[in-house]
Design an enzyme around this catalytic site. Sequence first.
Site, PDB file in Angstrom:
ATOM      1  N   ASP A  15      -7.892  -3.853 -46.582  1.00 57.02           N
ATOM      2  CA  ASP A  15      -8.133  -5.265 -46.908  1.00 57.02           C
ATOM      3  C   ASP A  15      -8.013  -6.105 -45.633  1.00 57.02           C
ATOM      4  O   ASP A  15      -8.772  -7.054 -45.411  1.00 57.02           O
ATOM      5  CB  ASP A  15      -7.117  -5.735 -47.955  1.00 57.02           C
ATOM      6  CG  ASP A  15      -7.623  -6.878 -48.821  1.00 57.02           C
ATOM      7  OD1 ASP A  15      -8.450  -7.656 -48.341  1.00 57.02           O
ATOM      8  OD2 ASP A  15      -7.172  -7.012 -49.975  1.00 57.02           O
ATOM      9  N   HIS A 208      -3.276 -12.726 -52.451  1.00 54.01           N
ATOM     10  CA  HIS A 208      -3.744 -13.291 -51.183  1.00 54.01           C
ATOM     11  C   HIS A 208      -3.031 -14.632 -51.008  1.00 54.01           C
ATOM     12  O   HIS A 208      -2.693 -15.294 -51.991  1.00 54.01           O
ATOM     13  CB  HIS A 208      -5.266 -13.426 -51.184  1.00 54.01           C
ATOM     14  CG  HIS A 208      -5.943 -12.095 -50.982  1.00 54.01           C
ATOM     15  ND1 HIS A 208      -6.380 -11.673 -49.755  1.00 54.01           N
ATOM     16  CD2 HIS A 208      -6.201 -11.077 -51.838  1.00 54.01           C
ATOM     17  CE1 HIS A 208      -6.897 -10.459 -49.865  1.00 54.01           C
ATOM     18  NE2 HIS A 208      -6.813 -10.061 -51.124  1.00 54.01           N
ATOM     19  N   CYS A 239     -11.598 -10.882 -48.755  1.00 55.04           N
ATOM     20  CA  CYS A 239     -12.803 -10.221 -49.243  1.00 55.04           C
ATOM     21  C   CYS A 239     -14.017 -10.989 -48.738  1.00 55.04           C
ATOM     22  O   CYS A 239     -14.180 -12.169 -49.031  1.00 55.04           O
ATOM     23  CB  CYS A 239     -12.788 -10.181 -50.772  1.00 55.04           C
ATOM     24  SG  CYS A 239     -14.287  -9.505 -51.480  1.00 55.04           S
ATOM     25  N   ASN A 248      -4.012 -11.268 -47.163  1.00 55.28           N
ATOM     26  CA  ASN A 248      -3.026 -10.848 -48.154  1.00 55.28           C
ATOM     27  C   ASN A 248      -1.670 -11.425 -47.770  1.00 55.28           C
ATOM     28  O   ASN A 248      -1.447 -11.780 -46.614  1.00 55.28           O
ATOM     29  CB  ASN A 248      -2.881  -9.317 -48.138  1.00 55.28           C
ATOM     30  CG  ASN A 248      -4.131  -8.609 -48.572  1.00 55.28           C
ATOM     31  OD1 ASN A 248      -5.050  -8.409 -47.783  1.00 55.28           O
ATOM     32  ND2 ASN A 248      -4.175  -8.214 -49.821  1.00 55.28           N
TER      33      ASN A 248
HETATM   34  P1  HMG Z   1     -25.895  -0.984 -53.116  1.00 53.47           P
HETATM   35  O1  HMG Z   1     -26.526  -1.431 -51.852  1.00 53.47           O
HETATM   36  O2  HMG Z   1     -26.254  -1.639 -54.410  1.00 53.47           O
HETATM   37  O3  HMG Z   1     -25.971   0.594 -53.233  1.00 53.47           O
HETATM   38  O4  HMG Z   1     -24.353  -1.103 -52.944  1.00 53.47           O
HETATM   39  P2  HMG Z   1     -27.128   1.535 -53.545  1.00 53.47           P
HETATM   40  O5  HMG Z   1     -26.541   2.531 -54.460  1.00 53.47           O
HETATM   41  O6  HMG Z   1     -28.354   0.773 -53.962  1.00 53.47           O
HETATM   42  O7  HMG Z   1     -27.393   2.204 -52.116  1.00 53.47           O
HETATM   43  C1  HMG Z   1     -28.055   1.552 -51.044  1.00 53.47           C
HETATM   44  C2  HMG Z   1     -27.941   2.389 -49.780  1.00 53.47           C
HETATM   45  O8  HMG Z   1     -26.600   2.412 -49.341  1.00 53.47           O
HETATM   46  C3  HMG Z   1     -28.326   3.851 -49.957  1.00 53.47           C
HETATM   47  O9  HMG Z   1     -28.884   4.283 -48.711  1.00 53.47           O
HETATM   48  C4  HMG Z   1     -27.020   4.536 -50.178  1.00 53.47           C
HETATM   49  O10 HMG Z   1     -27.003   5.900 -49.797  1.00 53.47           O
HETATM   50  C5  HMG Z   1     -26.108   3.742 -49.296  1.00 53.47           C
HETATM   51  P3  HMG Z   1     -30.463   4.429 -48.509  1.00 53.47           P
HETATM   52  O11 HMG Z   1     -30.859   5.395 -49.585  1.00 53.47           O
HETATM   53  O12 HMG Z   1     -31.007   3.034 -48.723  1.00 53.47           O
HETATM   54  O13 HMG Z   1     -30.551   4.921 -47.114  1.00 53.47           O
HETATM   55  N1  HMG Z   1     -24.766   3.769 -49.853  1.00 53.47           N
HETATM   56  C6  HMG Z   1     -23.677   4.273 -49.246  1.00 53.47           C
HETATM   57  N2  HMG Z   1     -23.477   4.826 -48.037  1.00 53.47           N
HETATM   58  C7  HMG Z   1     -22.217   5.231 -47.755  1.00 53.47           C
HETATM   59  N3  HMG Z   1     -21.183   5.113 -48.608  1.00 53.47           N
HETATM   60  C8  HMG Z   1     -21.351   4.549 -49.811  1.00 53.47           C
HETATM   61  C9  HMG Z   1     -22.636   4.099 -50.158  1.00 53.47           C
HETATM   62  N4  HMG Z   1     -23.114   3.505 -51.274  1.00 53.47           N
HETATM   63  C10 HMG Z   1     -24.403   3.316 -51.072  1.00 53.47           C
HETATM   64  N5  HMG Z   1     -20.321   4.418 -50.643  1.00 53.47           N
HETATM   65  C11 HMG Z   1     -22.049  -0.761 -53.373  1.00 53.47           C
HETATM   66  C12 HMG Z   1     -23.432  -0.863 -53.979  1.00 53.47           C
HETATM   67  C13 HMG Z   1     -21.025  -0.802 -54.480  1.00 53.47           C
HETATM   68  C14 HMG Z   1     -21.938   0.541 -52.626  1.00 53.47           C
HETATM   69  C15 HMG Z   1     -21.904  -1.967 -52.402  1.00 53.47           C
HETATM   70  O14 HMG Z   1     -22.060  -3.129 -53.134  1.00 53.47           O
HETATM   71  C16 HMG Z   1     -20.597  -1.981 -51.690  1.00 53.47           C
HETATM   72  O15 HMG Z   1     -20.348  -1.164 -50.819  1.00 53.47           O
HETATM   73  N6  HMG Z   1     -19.697  -2.942 -52.057  1.00 53.47           N
HETATM   74  C17 HMG Z   1     -18.372  -2.984 -51.526  1.00 53.47           C
HETATM   75  C18 HMG Z   1     -18.018  -4.376 -51.114  1.00 53.47           C
HETATM   76  C19 HMG Z   1     -16.600  -4.382 -50.655  1.00 53.47           C
HETATM   77  O16 HMG Z   1     -16.119  -3.432 -50.049  1.00 53.47           O
HETATM   78  N7  HMG Z   1     -15.874  -5.496 -50.914  1.00 53.47           N
HETATM   79  C20 HMG Z   1     -14.516  -5.640 -50.506  1.00 53.47           C
HETATM   80  C21 HMG Z   1     -13.573  -4.735 -51.230  1.00 53.47           C
HETATM   81  S1  HMG Z   1     -13.035  -5.348 -52.801  1.00 53.47           S
HETATM   82  C22 HMG Z   1     -11.745  -6.429 -52.427  1.00 53.47           C
HETATM   83  O17 HMG Z   1     -11.546  -6.754 -51.287  1.00 53.47           O
HETATM   84  C23 HMG Z   1     -10.844  -6.899 -53.533  1.00 53.47           C
HETATM   85  C24 HMG Z   1      -9.480  -6.182 -53.555  1.00 53.47           C
HETATM   86  O18 HMG Z   1      -8.820  -6.336 -52.318  1.00 53.47           O
HETATM   87  C25 HMG Z   1      -8.606  -6.767 -54.678  1.00 53.47           C
HETATM   88  C26 HMG Z   1      -8.535  -8.296 -54.618  1.00 53.47           C
HETATM   89  O19 HMG Z   1      -8.169  -8.872 -53.581  1.00 53.47           O
HETATM   90  O20 HMG Z   1      -8.876  -8.864 -55.656  1.00 53.47           O
HETATM   91  C27 HMG Z   1      -9.649  -4.690 -53.827  1.00 53.47           C
HETATM   92 MG    MG Z   2      -7.670  -8.025 -51.682  1.00 52.99          MG
END
Ligand code: HMG
Ligand code: MG
Length: 298
Positions: A15, A208, A239, A248
């Site tokens: 994070d 956070h 985020c 955080n």
């Molecule tokens: P997408 O673009 O919709 O995925 O992402 P897709 O399935 O359409 O794939 C698109 C391309 O990305 C493909 O490649 C996949 O292979 C590749 P292409 O065929 O075009 O060459 N790909 C990946 N490559 C490596 N690793 C992977 C992966 N997935 C797809 N895992 C997805 C959908 C969910 C993956 C995207 O939206 C994403 O990565 N989101 C994450 C965002 C994020 O990390 N946000 C912050 C974390 S959450 C947070 O901070 C909150 C928390 O702290 C709690 C709080 O504070 O409340 C936890």
């Molecule tokens: Mg968080």
Amino acid sequence: KWPANITIKEVGPRDGLQNEKVFISTEDKIAWINQLSSSGLNHIEITSFVNPKWIPALSDAVAVSTGITRQPGVTYTALVPNERGLARAFEANIDEAAVFMSASETHNLKNINKSIRDTFPVLSDLVQKTLAAGKSSRGYVSTVFGCPYEGNVDIDAVIRVSETLFEMGIGELSLGDTIGVATPKQVQEVLQVLLKRFPAEKLAMHFHDTRGTALANILASLEMGITTFDSSVGGLGGCPYAPGAAGNVATDDLLYMVHGMGIHTGVDQEKILAASRYIQGKIGKALPSKSFQAASSQ
Ligand code: HMG
Ligand code: MG
């Protein structure tokens, strides 16, 4: 009325770094995580196996996970959003997969590009495969106390997502105040409802500190019987898909407060301050933690 011991789950390497503009080199991340591993923490979220185009700061997730020195007794966890991420997490031999989603529809869509409904089967499959591989699974629900796009979040939405995640088989649920809007009164009200359904031992709080209420919210949670808290070294974090989200609650500040209250964590405060100093040097700007700043100015 306070517990004798609490568990701190360090989320700084995940994070904390995911929102940073500066790319911390793989080597520096590894050295930093190794410092954290020897601080007495027993749970560290070291990276995330998300789409690297969405979170470039953590694109070296496999190299980081395989490069660190694993300390016995420490659980190394990481975020996993989908099948591709799980394959990378297994390749990196992670101990635990953390699945995540939001209680509010718009944040879920902006953050993981799916509706809440479409997210459930994906996460269910991930949890099943994680448990089948003999690893543990943690769940996160974001926007529990408010959403950057929708404002107030209905407690029924939080219950629905939480129940579904527990039914999938997650071992613990972390309740996220993603944009740091909660107040102690709201924490009390939300926990009063959730604790009727889920045991306190299975809940963690993830605050956070955007508006300076994180420690007050932790105190309110402690008084409600919660004993697990997520925090980030130096107060890094946020985020990128939640406008206005800041760091955080700082591990340094949390330790200062709870140790001063006689609550045990098993974590060495000096080692956390040293880890803050290290990462501050790499990021090149002052970290928000107040106890770290105070210690640094002495
Ligand atoms: P997408 O673009 O919709 O995925 O992402 P897709 O399935 O359409 O794939 C698109 C391309 O990305 C493909 O490649 C996949 O292979 C590749 P292409 O065929 O075009 O060459 N790909 C990946 N490559 C490596 N690793 C992977 C992966 N997935 C797809 N895992 C997805 C959908 C969910 C993956 C995207 O939206 C994403 O990565 N989101 C994450 C965002 C994020 O990390 N946000 C912050 C974390 S959450 C947070 O901070 C909150 C928390 O702290 C709690 C709080 O504070 O409340 C936890
Ligand atoms: Mg968080």
